[in-house]
Write an enzyme that holds these catalytic residues in place. Structure first.
Site, short mmCIF file in Angstrom:
data_model
loop_
_atom_site.label_atom_id
_atom_site.label_comp_id
_atom_site.label_asym_id
_atom_site.label_seq_id
_atom_site.Cartn_x
_atom_site.Cartn_y
_atom_site.Cartn_z
N ASP A 26 -27.32 68.84 28.95
CA ASP A 26 -27.93 68.24 30.14
C ASP A 26 -29.34 67.77 29.81
O ASP A 26 -30.10 68.47 29.14
CB ASP A 26 -27.97 69.27 31.27
CG ASP A 26 -28.13 68.63 32.64
OD1 ASP A 26 -28.25 67.40 32.72
OD2 ASP A 26 -28.14 69.39 33.64
N HIS A 63 -20.06 60.02 35.25
CA HIS A 63 -21.41 60.41 35.66
C HIS A 63 -22.47 59.55 34.97
O HIS A 63 -23.44 59.11 35.61
CB HIS A 63 -21.63 61.89 35.34
CG HIS A 63 -22.90 62.45 35.84
ND1 HIS A 63 -23.24 62.49 37.18
CD2 HIS A 63 -23.96 63.00 35.17
CE1 HIS A 63 -24.43 63.05 37.33
NE2 HIS A 63 -24.89 63.36 36.13
#
Length: 345
Positions: free
Chosen positions: A145, A218
């Protein structure tokens, strides 16, 4: 530009996120804490200087005018709720954000304890999340992330307010959301399908080619460009959290930006779609349960707050005040002692 708070920092080993609302009538207590928070951080970090303890403070729209007189940050407003055909980004209460981070959990815990001790009775904590580093900067879905965070001057330009709002130059905006993951359903997907949901490879952490990356991935929906085709960036400081005994697994999203409009566009793409995709497919496995927007003022703003509402600034001349009996006091500064005004003859 004014010295910013530490909104640009390398990934932390531990975090505490506190979101609170201010109890009416206790604004002075909150102001006192805001002016002292940098000193509290120093008192804790001095005991472990290698712990890299940081604290970023954000202030919400509803609280701003209750705490300060004078101008407001130009783009400060409540978080805008988004209701898509299948998924919703709620807007939830939040007057104050404390983003605590360090290499060690105990430092975050101690600073959070001191902050809440000072704010006892003055605020209600509406969300408290203790985040942790998960392997090599991965979230609980198993993907790295924050890979696309800008660095160096690019990060400064993306995150810090500049000449467009000179009264708040050096500040920033931050949006936070708490997402809960359906790990049972997610982990039932083959790795290749998970990669199509995210838009990156799981092991090597490389972005999928454009001709392979789905429009509802995403990565695809979080790539926002300006009118010249240049990508607009934010700095993410997301952290995983969870309670295996409570079957709770999630990601606390926190995105800093020079203008909240960039992050808001990303969220609109995710929840409302962008014409190519109806929504971000990650939302089929991750549910947003909170949403708040805060302004992060420059460090000097907190150390020397503007006057409270209804108060005069320190250098503002006082108006003549009525003397006893309702008459205005003499302009020469005397109390009128010995004055013949009104004396009987």
């Amino acid at each position: 530009m004014a010295e910013p708070q530490a909104v640009i920092s390398r990934p932390a080993g531990a975090t505490v996120f506190l979101v609170a609302t201010v109890t009416p009538g206790h604004e002075d207590t909150v102001r006192g804490l805001l002016e002292d928070v940098s000193g509290l951080r120093r008192s804790v970090s001095f005991r472990a200087p290698d712990g890299e303890l940081g604290c970023v403070v954000g202030i919400g729209s509803a609280a701003w005018d209750r705490l300060f007189s004078g101008p407001r940050p130009q783009e400060l407003h409540p978080f805008v709720e988004l209701a898509g055909r299948r998924h919703r980004a709620p807007s939830t209460p939040g007057d104050l954000l404390f983003h605590l981070r360090a290499r060690r959990t105990d430092l975050c815990f101690e600073l959070a304890r001191l902050i809440m001790e000072r704010l006892d009775g003055a605020v209600t904590v509406v969300d408290e999340v203790h985040g942790f580093k998960y392997f090599d900067e991965r979230d609980l879905l198993g993907f790295v992330d924050g890979t696309e965070n800008p660095e160096g001057q690019e990060a400064v330009d993306a995150v810090l307010v500049g000449a467009e709002d000179p009264a708040f130059a050096g500040g920033s905006y931050v949006i936070v959301q708490k997402y809960l993951h359906d790990l049972r359903t997610w982990n039932a997907l083959p790795s290749e399908e998970q990669e199509r949901v995210i838009g990156r490879t799981k092991l090597a952490n490389t972005e999928l080619p454009d001709d392979v990356k789905p429009a509802d991935s995403h990565v695809a929906l979080n790539t926002v460009t300006d009118e010249d085709g240049d990508e607009r960036k934010i700095v993410r400081e997301n952290m995983p959290f969870g309670s295996p005994g409570g079957n709770e697994f999630g990601t606390f999203f926190i995105g800093y930006a020079r203008t909240p409009e960039v992050t808001e566009q990303m969220l609109r793409n995710m929840f409302l779609g962008d014409g190519r995709a109806p929504h971000d497919r990650i939302l089929d496995f991750s549910t947003a349960i909170t949403g708040c927007l805060f302004h992060v003022p420059a460090a000097g703003f907190l150390d020397d707050l503007p006057a409270a509402p209804g108060e005069r600034e320190a250098d503002e001349p006082a108006a003549d005040l009525p003397a006893a009996g309702g008459e205005r006091a003499p302009a020469d500064g005397s109390l009128g002692i010995g004055s013949l005004k009104g004396a009987r003859t």
